[in-house]
Each structure stands twice: as C-alpha cells, then as structure tokens.
Design a protein around this motif. Structure first.
Motif, PDB file in Angstrom:
ATOM      1  N   LEU A   1      44.174  36.076  39.277  1.00  0.00           N
ATOM      2  CA  LEU A   1      42.794  35.855  39.761  1.00  0.00           C
ATOM      3  C   LEU A   1      42.128  36.926  40.328  1.00  0.00           C
ATOM      4  CD1 LEU A   1      43.791  32.382  41.681  1.00  0.00           C
ATOM      5  CD2 LEU A   1      42.249  32.445  39.489  1.00  0.00           C
ATOM      6  N   MET A   2      42.638  37.653  41.088  1.00  0.00           N
ATOM      7  CA  MET A   2      42.185  38.892  41.391  1.00  0.00           C
ATOM      8  C   MET A   2      41.456  39.796  40.266  1.00  0.00           C
ATOM      9  SD  MET A   2      44.812  39.925  44.822  1.00  0.00           S
ATOM     10  CE  MET A   2      43.499  41.180  45.261  1.00  0.00           C
ATOM     11  N   ALA A   3      42.324  40.009  39.208  1.00  0.00           N
ATOM     12  CA  ALA A   3      41.879  40.619  37.918  1.00  0.00           C
ATOM     13  C   ALA A   3      40.397  40.356  37.717  1.00  0.00           C
ATOM     14  CB  ALA A   3      42.969  40.706  37.084  1.00  0.00           C
ATOM     15  N   ARG A   4      40.276  38.921  37.853  1.00  0.00           N
ATOM     16  CA  ARG A   4      38.759  38.651  37.209  1.00  0.00           C
ATOM     17  C   ARG A   4      37.721  38.559  38.149  1.00  0.00           C
ATOM     18  NH1 ARG A   4      43.242  36.426  34.368  1.00  0.00           N
ATOM     19  NH2 ARG A   4      43.187  35.604  32.556  1.00  0.00           N
ATOM     20  N   CYS A   5      38.287  38.803  39.598  1.00  0.00           N
ATOM     21  CA  CYS A   5      37.025  38.648  40.215  1.00  0.00           C
ATOM     22  C   CYS A   5      36.986  39.929  41.292  1.00  0.00           C
ATOM     23  CB  CYS A   5      37.233  37.404  41.211  1.00  0.00           C
ATOM     24  SG  CYS A   5      38.695  37.365  42.408  1.00  0.00           S
ATOM     25  N   VAL A   6      38.083  40.902  41.473  1.00  0.00           N
ATOM     26  CA  VAL A   6      38.016  41.884  42.354  1.00  0.00           C
ATOM     27  C   VAL A   6      37.716  43.156  41.190  1.00  0.00           C
ATOM     28  CG1 VAL A   6      39.354  43.537  43.555  1.00  0.00           C
ATOM     29  CG2 VAL A   6      39.462  40.810  43.842  1.00  0.00           C
ATOM     30  N   PRO A   7      36.653  43.937  41.720  1.00  0.00           N
ATOM     31  CA  PRO A   7      36.561  45.263  41.041  1.00  0.00           C
ATOM     32  C   PRO A   7      37.760  46.261  40.686  1.00  0.00           C
ATOM     33  CG  PRO A   7      34.932  45.167  42.747  1.00  0.00           C
ATOM     34  CD  PRO A   7      36.083  43.858  43.093  1.00  0.00           C
ATOM     35  N   PHE A   8      37.781  46.983  39.655  1.00  0.00           N
ATOM     36  CA  PHE A   8      38.753  48.131  39.369  1.00  0.00           C
ATOM     37  C   PHE A   8      40.286  47.134  38.890  1.00  0.00           C
ATOM     38  CE2 PHE A   8      36.379  49.497  43.064  1.00  0.00           C
ATOM     39  CZ  PHE A   8      35.611  50.267  42.454  1.00  0.00           C
ATOM     40  N   PRO A   9      39.840  46.400  37.803  1.00  0.00           N
ATOM     41  CA  PRO A   9      41.199  46.094  37.309  1.00  0.00           C
ATOM     42  C   PRO A   9      42.043  46.834  36.239  1.00  0.00           C
ATOM     43  CG  PRO A   9      39.432  45.363  35.966  1.00  0.00           C
ATOM     44  CD  PRO A   9      38.691  46.087  37.085  1.00  0.00           C
ATOM     45  N   GLY A  10      43.294  46.633  35.945  1.00  0.00           N
ATOM     46  CA  GLY A  10      44.068  47.739  35.435  1.00  0.00           C
ATOM     47  C   GLY A  10      44.072  47.793  34.106  1.00  0.00           C
ATOM     48  N   ALA A  11      43.705  46.541  33.446  1.00  0.00           N
ATOM     49  CA  ALA A  11      43.764  46.289  31.954  1.00  0.00           C
ATOM     50  C   ALA A  11      42.655  45.336  31.562  1.00  0.00           C
ATOM     51  CB  ALA A  11      45.099  45.741  31.556  1.00  0.00           C
ATOM     52  N   ILE A  12      42.190  45.588  30.549  1.00  0.00           N
ATOM     53  CA  ILE A  12      40.927  44.778  29.491  1.00  0.00           C
ATOM     54  C   ILE A  12      41.752  44.304  28.320  1.00  0.00           C
ATOM     55  CG2 ILE A  12      40.436  46.668  28.323  1.00  0.00           C
ATOM     56  CD1 ILE A  12      37.661  45.376  28.159  1.00  0.00           C
ATOM     57  N   CYS A  13      41.470  42.943  27.965  1.00  0.00           N
ATOM     58  CA  CYS A  13      42.133  42.171  27.051  1.00  0.00           C
ATOM     59  C   CYS A  13      40.837  41.610  26.284  1.00  0.00           C
ATOM     60  CB  CYS A  13      42.895  41.187  27.359  1.00  0.00           C
ATOM     61  SG  CYS A  13      43.326  40.033  26.130  1.00  0.00           S
ATOM     62  N   ILE A  14      40.706  41.955  24.874  1.00  0.00           N
ATOM     63  CA  ILE A  14      39.599  41.534  24.107  1.00  0.00           C
ATOM     64  C   ILE A  14      40.291  40.702  22.986  1.00  0.00           C
ATOM     65  CG2 ILE A  14      37.839  42.147  22.496  1.00  0.00           C
ATOM     66  CD1 ILE A  14      37.270  44.530  24.125  1.00  0.00           C
ATOM     67  N   THR A  15      40.003  39.488  22.587  1.00  0.00           N
ATOM     68  CA  THR A  15      40.067  38.571  22.016  1.00  0.00           C
ATOM     69  C   THR A  15      39.125  38.534  20.644  1.00  0.00           C
ATOM     70  OG1 THR A  15      41.499  37.048  23.165  1.00  0.00           O
ATOM     71  CG2 THR A  15      40.851  36.187  21.098  1.00  0.00           C
ATOM     72  N   ALA A  16      39.204  38.874  19.768  1.00  0.00           N
ATOM     73  CA  ALA A  16      38.278  39.139  18.601  1.00  0.00           C
ATOM     74  C   ALA A  16      38.590  38.478  17.259  1.00  0.00           C
ATOM     75  CB  ALA A  16      37.902  40.499  18.208  1.00  0.00           C
ATOM     76  N   SER A  17      37.818  38.132  16.406  1.00  0.00           N
ATOM     77  CA  SER A  17      38.010  37.385  15.005  1.00  0.00           C
ATOM     78  C   SER A  17      37.654  38.099  13.926  1.00  0.00           C
ATOM     79  CB  SER A  17      37.396  35.792  14.937  1.00  0.00           C
ATOM     80  OG  SER A  17      36.079  36.092  15.109  1.00  0.00           O
ATOM     81  N   LYS A  18      38.039  37.870  12.879  1.00  0.00           N
ATOM     82  CA  LYS A  18      37.407  38.659  11.551  1.00  0.00           C
ATOM     83  C   LYS A  18      36.471  37.496  10.798  1.00  0.00           C
ATOM     84  CE  LYS A  18      38.574  41.227   7.237  1.00  0.00           C
ATOM     85  NZ  LYS A  18      39.845  41.917   6.710  1.00  0.00           N
ATOM     86  N   PRO A  19      35.290  37.812  10.675  1.00  0.00           N
ATOM     87  CA  PRO A  19      34.390  36.955  10.008  1.00  0.00           C
ATOM     88  C   PRO A  19      34.866  36.698   8.542  1.00  0.00           C
ATOM     89  CG  PRO A  19      33.166  38.866  11.121  1.00  0.00           C
ATOM     90  CD  PRO A  19      34.530  38.968  10.978  1.00  0.00           C
TER      91      PRO A  19
END
Length: 261
Positions: free
Chosen positions: A243-261
């Motif tokens: 929860l803190m990672a989503r609402c507090v500044p300065f998270p440690g990691a980013i996660c991206i979900t992407a699709s291939k058209p």
C-alpha cells in the motif's frame, strides 16, 4: 542470426557466475506471502493459467519459474549464468516439476524463435543488460501477438539509492555496482522504452515501499528480515508495504504490464 559470444558477453557471464552473490541451495516454489517475492507474485498470479507458454527471463535460481509451473504453465527459464541454471534444474528435479526447463544462454544473441511465448516475465533484469533498447526489442519479438510482458526494474527515486549516493557512509548500503546494476529508471523513461519496442503499456504500478526498500538496501536493516519468518508478521508487512509503495513517494521498484498488439 546467432552471434558467437563476444568479450562483453564473456565478461557479463563471468560476473554473474563468479562475483554475483547467489545461494547454491536448491529452492522450492515460493508461497504467496513470501517476503522477497510476495509483491511480484501478486502481479503475475492473475495472468497464469494451465498451458500458458511462459519465458522467465533472467530466471536466476528458478524460484519464479517453479511458481508459474505449479499453475500448469509451460515455463522456460533463461539466465546467462550457468551455475544459476544448474541450481534451477536441480530444484525442479527435487520437487518433481517437469514443466519448467532451464537454459543458460545470451538471450539477445541466441534466442531466434519469434512469437514463442504467451507471457514474458522479466523481473529485475533489464537494469543489468548493457543495451536495454535491443534487449526490450528482443522481448517484444519473442512474445506472440496478443501476449503479455511483465517487467520490473528498480527506480531512480528510491530513497536508499539516493542516500547511498549522498551520504559519506556508503558502506551502510548495498550499492548498485555490487549487484550489477548498470542503471535505474524513472517511470516515464521506462514506459517510453517499452512503447518504442512495439509494446502497449496496460498498467503501471509501484512495488517495494519504504519498509522493503530500506530492508533490502541498507545493510544494518537487513537483520530485520529474520523476523519475517513468522507468517503473520510477513503478511502484515507485505500488505502495508504494498500500500505504501502505491501512495508514498520514492518507491523502490516499478512494474509495467504490457501487451503486444
């Protein structure tokens, strides 16, 4: 076309086989509340189903591969380090998991089967490769049209990372060069790279809030991890930190979900 290993490849392989710290112990598929992998598992779990062909890119000891195989996925784990792959194979055999196989290879130069996978998981690997643009392009090539890519990377706005660069007591921190990090990313930067590779970003979220980030990156605080062997404590910390990672500044990691058209 296959390219023989070059000097850069050999140097990377030597680093991750000889100088990168890894356990030689066999591993089991992680539980959903695992402290190290719990937040990642919550991201990938909804995408798993029996028969899915999955690439675990930079699989290390194969722990995430074994988890996905337990859902009935057909998993291929790839890593440049041969000792990591050997350990993953032993772990799969130990637990009777036959639908996860592992190969030691230079993915960019040696993988030549376009459109092979329904899902590609790349968990904290892109920051290790010298040419991230070419690497992401190869990932986009490997996934089939309509397939998914889940990519995780460390952020440049991590407070322990910033502190390690500013404070004189650098010995307190686990530095990026110790673990082979060549770079960190800002969200817009990583989104742009993924889109340039021909993938469509579906979701962006942050992981590793202040609790986990400091426990992983600050050496004196790593001792706190011994208390996470208690399941109730582990679950509570994972929930609060996510929860803190989503609402507090300065998270440690980013996660991206992407699709291939």
């Amino acid at each position: 076309m296959y390219q023989p290993p070059n000097q850069e490849h050999c140097a990377l392989q030597e680093f991750y086989e000889k100088r990168y710290h890894r356990s030689s112990d066999m591993v089991a598929p992680p539980q959903d509340d695992d402290f190290v992998h719990g937040q990642v598992l919550s991201i990938i779990r909804p995408h798993l189903r029996s028969g899915l062909r999955v690439l675990d890119l930079g699989c290390d000891n194969g722990k995430l591969s074994l988890y996905m195989a337990a859902f009935g996925c057909d998993v291929l784990g790839i890593d440049i380090a041969r000792n990591a792959v050997d350990n993953a194979r032993r772990s799969a055999a130990r637990h009777g998991i036959s639908n996860a196989r592992f190969e030691a290879m230079d993915f960019v130069n040696e993988w030549n089967e376009p459109g092979s996978f329904d899902l590609v998981l790349c968990s904290h690997v892109v920051e290790h490769v010298p040419d991230d643009v070419r690497f992401l392009g190869k990932i986009a090539e490997a996934v089939r049209p309509g397939g998914m890519v889940i990519l995780l990377a460390p952020t440049a706005c991590s407070l322990p990372f910033i502190a390690s660069r500013l404070l004189p007591m650098r010995a307190l921190f686990r530095l990026d060069d110790e673990v082979g990090h060549l770079r960190r990313y800002r969200p817009r930067q990583l989104v742009s790279l993924i889109q340039d590779a021909g993938l469509s970003v579906e979701e962006l979220t942050f992981l590793d809030g202040p609790i986990r980030d400091w426990c992983f990156q600050c050496r004196p605080l790593r001792i706190v991890q011994r208390f996470y062997r208690w399941r109730k404590v582990r679950r509570l910390i994972n929930t609060i930190d996510a929860l803190m990672a989503r609402c507090v500044p300065f998270p440690g990691a980013i996660c991206i979900t992407a699709s291939k058209p």
